[in-house]
Motif scaffolding. Structure first.
Motif, short mmCIF file in Angstrom:
data_model
loop_
_atom_site.label_atom_id
_atom_site.label_comp_id
_atom_site.label_asym_id
_atom_site.label_seq_id
_atom_site.Cartn_x
_atom_site.Cartn_y
_atom_site.Cartn_z
N LYS A 59 44.14 39.43 37.13
CA LYS A 59 42.95 39.55 38.30
C LYS A 59 43.39 38.31 39.38
CE LYS A 59 38.86 40.64 39.68
NZ LYS A 59 38.39 42.16 39.96
N ARG A 60 43.79 37.14 38.92
CA ARG A 60 44.20 36.25 40.08
C ARG A 60 45.34 36.77 40.80
NH1 ARG A 60 43.59 32.55 35.27
NH2 ARG A 60 41.44 31.97 35.32
N GLU B 187 41.62 35.99 28.87
CA GLU B 187 42.24 35.08 29.63
C GLU B 187 43.59 35.92 30.23
OE1 GLU B 187 43.27 32.13 31.80
OE2 GLU B 187 41.63 32.42 30.91
N ARG B 188 44.45 36.76 29.63
CA ARG B 188 45.44 37.49 30.26
C ARG B 188 44.90 38.39 31.20
NH1 ARG B 188 49.39 41.52 26.62
NH2 ARG B 188 50.68 42.29 28.36
N LEU B 189 43.79 38.87 31.15
CA LEU B 189 43.15 39.80 32.13
C LEU B 189 42.83 38.85 33.39
CD1 LEU B 189 41.05 42.06 30.16
CD2 LEU B 189 43.10 42.72 31.36
N ASP C 287 40.47 37.46 45.49
CA ASP C 287 39.13 37.34 46.35
C ASP C 287 37.93 38.13 45.42
OD1 ASP C 287 40.46 35.54 48.09
OD2 ASP C 287 40.77 37.47 49.24
N ASN C 288 38.38 38.54 44.15
CA ASN C 288 37.35 39.34 43.57
C ASN C 288 36.45 40.65 44.25
OD1 ASN C 288 36.25 39.57 40.98
ND2 ASN C 288 34.40 37.95 41.15
N LEU C 289 37.12 41.33 44.90
CA LEU C 289 36.52 42.41 45.47
C LEU C 289 35.87 43.59 44.60
CD1 LEU C 289 36.09 43.69 48.31
CD2 LEU C 289 38.38 45.22 47.89
N LYS D 195 38.18 33.02 39.20
CA LYS D 195 37.93 31.65 39.57
C LYS D 195 37.52 31.00 38.25
CE LYS D 195 37.10 32.23 44.44
NZ LYS D 195 37.32 33.61 44.36
N LEU D 196 37.11 31.69 37.15
CA LEU D 196 36.62 31.10 35.99
C LEU D 196 37.47 30.93 34.87
CD1 LEU D 196 33.05 32.90 35.42
CD2 LEU D 196 33.51 30.92 36.62
N THR D 197 37.42 30.41 33.92
CA THR D 197 38.34 29.90 32.86
C THR D 197 37.44 30.64 31.74
OG1 THR D 197 37.19 27.99 32.19
CG2 THR D 197 39.24 27.79 33.58
N THR D 198 38.32 31.04 30.62
CA THR D 198 37.98 31.77 29.66
C THR D 198 37.30 30.74 28.35
OG1 THR D 198 39.32 33.58 30.13
CG2 THR D 198 38.37 33.64 27.84
#
Length: 625
Positions: free
Chosen positions: A596-597, A590-592, A602-604, A614-617
């Motif tokens: 990332k956000r 979740e910290r990662l 945009d998750n390149l 965009k997901l939750t852990t």
């Protein structure tokens, strides 16, 4: 005029002799034309004159630059009753062989050119060239070729400036804006059909066919490459340093690859602090050789051909790890190109959260363009390669676990084995004893001789560079990997008798051809777990299993899962999102995700065990469910 002009030679005509075809092809090349198409009589099945594939191979050998087109439609299902019916497998093999012999010059798809009438006027040729494909005109004489050559001659009589060769452009993918490549990358980029493409398409273990390979030489060029990737967000994106990654997607099908192998400098910054700066494309063999004159070493994995970029952003479990810690434990800073193209430095003082993330999950956050490491003083070490035969692999595994986990921290021993043959297992041991004393080396290694009957031994005193020299240099032909590797990875808290029993059963199944146990402990466990995003400090072993069939591998791997506690992403090819929770405990993941956000919303960078912002852990319980 700036267009690609070529000729069509009719291999089925009475004049289609080897002598005539060769002379015309050579003249077309001499006069600056772009393509020679060998056409046969498809309606008749097999040409009455020359066989088109044989003729294409002959003309490719008789010329040096001009593209060669083969105008034969791909055969469908073969007709076993027709002795002249072409077989798809034979045609495919012929095409592949010709492409190797005349790399970058072969067009085997008739859609790769436009045929103009024999008597086409310049205006008509220009109109047809507007489609961006080479225009070919049927010819049967040198006079025909001279007429066409006059259309492409420049003001000084020489050939006009042209774009990439026709054979290369014929293989361009419509999903990629090749003409929009940044000027800084255009010179070194490699496309399908370019000379050298075969050398950069595959990796050590994986075949691929990327749409373009970008090869930045500087951080600024890496930023340009990331900008180009952002404009092609719809395509896979691979990042490659030396191409040895098992888990990483450093090649793909039809996507982009950013290859940083040219950024491979090794520089001593501060001899007193033993601080060095290393480019991501350097290999551990090169690094060990550069550090040896100083009496230094930097622990890496177990193979000198691996590049720095992938390993130094994962962890680095190697043959010096029990004595000196993981590779990431020596990292003091890293320069990165982020998803938005910015160049930043991450260290304990600069962007410390990013520095935490990069040490374990770096592939998700950017492209590393240089690393600064504080290396160790390491003199000569004992380097051993032993082969033993065992008729009881279960007992051998159990004893190995006992010896390797209780050995002094100066001793690191890896075990490799596979399927037993007629009840006999071949066990290979790779060991480093971090001591300059030969008697100590012998003392440390002697217990391991109880694992089986010793059949081969190679034990030497050597600098660490002698350990890493086991790797062959990557030659001009590049890697020749093919297919898709199937690998599983796990951390083992302890090698128990129950695990030895279950692992032996897996090996006897025949589903696994490679099985490795890497001893951990020692200095690996010294830092606190939250020091970096790689948190697996406590396990006694890391293990890897590889197989030729993914379904069979899953079937024999699942019964072992109760023994495991986490996994090492570098050796895992299962992209199931649940594997992320094996690699990173839920709070770490979740910290990662939060980072990332911030750094890649945009998750390149997503093609290597994607931490999707965009997901939750899920909790561990939810993940199991």
């Amino acid at each position: 005029m700036k267009m690609d002009i070529g000729v069509v030679l009719d291999a089925s005509s009475p004049a289609g002799t080897t002598r005539d075809a060769t002379a015309l092809a050579r003249l077309a090349e001499k006069r600056g034309l772009d393509l020679v198409v060998i056409a046969g009589n498809e309606a008749a099945g097999q040409p009455a004159g020359l066989d088109v594939w044989t003729a294409a191979a002959w003309l490719a050998g008789a010329t040096s630059r001009i593209g060669i087109g083969v105008a034969v439609a791909a055969p469908s299902s073969p007709d076993p009753t027709d002795p002249e019916a072409p077989y798809p497998s034979v045609v495919t093999k012929a095409q592949g062989s010709l492409d190797i012999m005349a790399e970058g010059r072969i067009i085997s798809d008739p859609a790769g050119w436009v045929v103009a009438p024999r008597d086409a006027k310049p205006e008509e040729l220009a109109t047809l060239a507007g489609a961006g494909l080479p225009v070919v005109v049927p010819v049967d004489s040198s006079e025909d070729i001279e007429r066409l050559a006059a259309l492409v001659a420049g003001p000084d009589g020489g050939s006009a400036a042209r774009r990439r060769p026709a054979a290369a452009r014929a293989r361009r993918l419509p999903t990629i804006d090749y003409d929009g490549l940044p000027a800084s990358l255009a010179e070194t980029a490699i496309e399908p059909g370019d000379p050298g493409y075969r050398a950069v398409s595959a990796t050590y273990l994986r075949g691929g066919a990327p749409g373009v390979v970008l090869r930045p030489r500087t951080p600024a060029e890496a930023s340009d490459a990331v900008e180009f990737a952002r404009r092609h967000r719809h395509l896979p994106l691979g990042i490659r340093s030396a191409g040895h990654g098992i888990s990483g997607r450093s090649t793909n099908q039809g996507g982009l690859v950013i290859d940083v192998s040219a950024m491979n400098t090794i520089e001593v910054l501060d001899p007193d602090r033993r601080l060095v700066r290393i480019g991501p494309g350097a290999t551990w063999k090169q690094i060990a050789a550069a550090l040896t004159p100083y009496g230094w070493a930097l622990g890496s994995g177990d193979y000198g051909g691996v590049g720095v970029g992938g390993l130094a952003t994962a962890a680095g479990i190697g043959l010096l790890s029990r004595s000196h810690g993981l590779t990431i434990d020596h990292l003091r800073s890293v320069d990165l190109v982020l998803a938005d193209g910015r160049q930043v430095r991450a260290s304990r003082d600069d962007n410390p959260e990013l520095f935490w993330a990069v040490r374990g999950a770096g592939a998700n956050f950017g492209i590393a363009t240089s690393f600064e490491f504080e290396v160790d003083e390491v003199g000569e070490v004992g380097w051993a390669q032993l082969v033993l035969l065992s008729t009881d692999i279960e007992e051998s595994l159990r004893r190995y676990g006992e010896f390797a986990s209780t050995a002094p921290r100066d001793t690191t021993v890896f075990l490799v084995t596979g399927q037993p043959r007629q009840g006999v297992s071949s066990i290979q041991l790779y060991a480093v004893v971090d001591s300059p004393d030969p008697d100590t080396v012998v003392e440390r290694l002697t217990p391991f001789l109880e694992l089986g009957t010793l059949t081969r031994q190679h034990v030497v005193m050597t600098p660490y560079s002698g350990v890493m020299s086991n790797a062959a240099d990557i030659g001009p032909d590049g890697h020749q990997g093919f297919g898709e590797p199937h690998s599983r990875s796990a951390f083992l808290p302890a090698l128990t008798a129950d695990f030895a029993r279950d692992a032996a059963a897996m090996l006897r199944s025949g589903a696994v051809y490679f099985f490795e146990l890497r001893a951990m402990g020692g200095a690996i466990a010294d830092p606190p777990p939250d020091e970096a995003s790689f948190t697996h400090r406590a396990p006694a072993f890391q293990l890897t299993a590889m197989a030729g069939n993914n379904q069979r591998l899953n079937a024999v791997w699942e019964p072992l899962r109760p023994h495991f506690d986490g996994l090492y992403l570098s050796f895992e090819t299962d992209l199931n999102p649940k594997r992320l929770l094996d690699a990173f405990p839920a709070p770490v993941l979740e910290r990662l995700r939060d980072l990332k956000r911030r750094y890649d919303p945009d998750n390149l960078f997503r093609d290597n065990f994607n931490i999707d912002p965009k997901l939750t852990t899920p909790t561990a319980k939810e993940a199991i469910a």
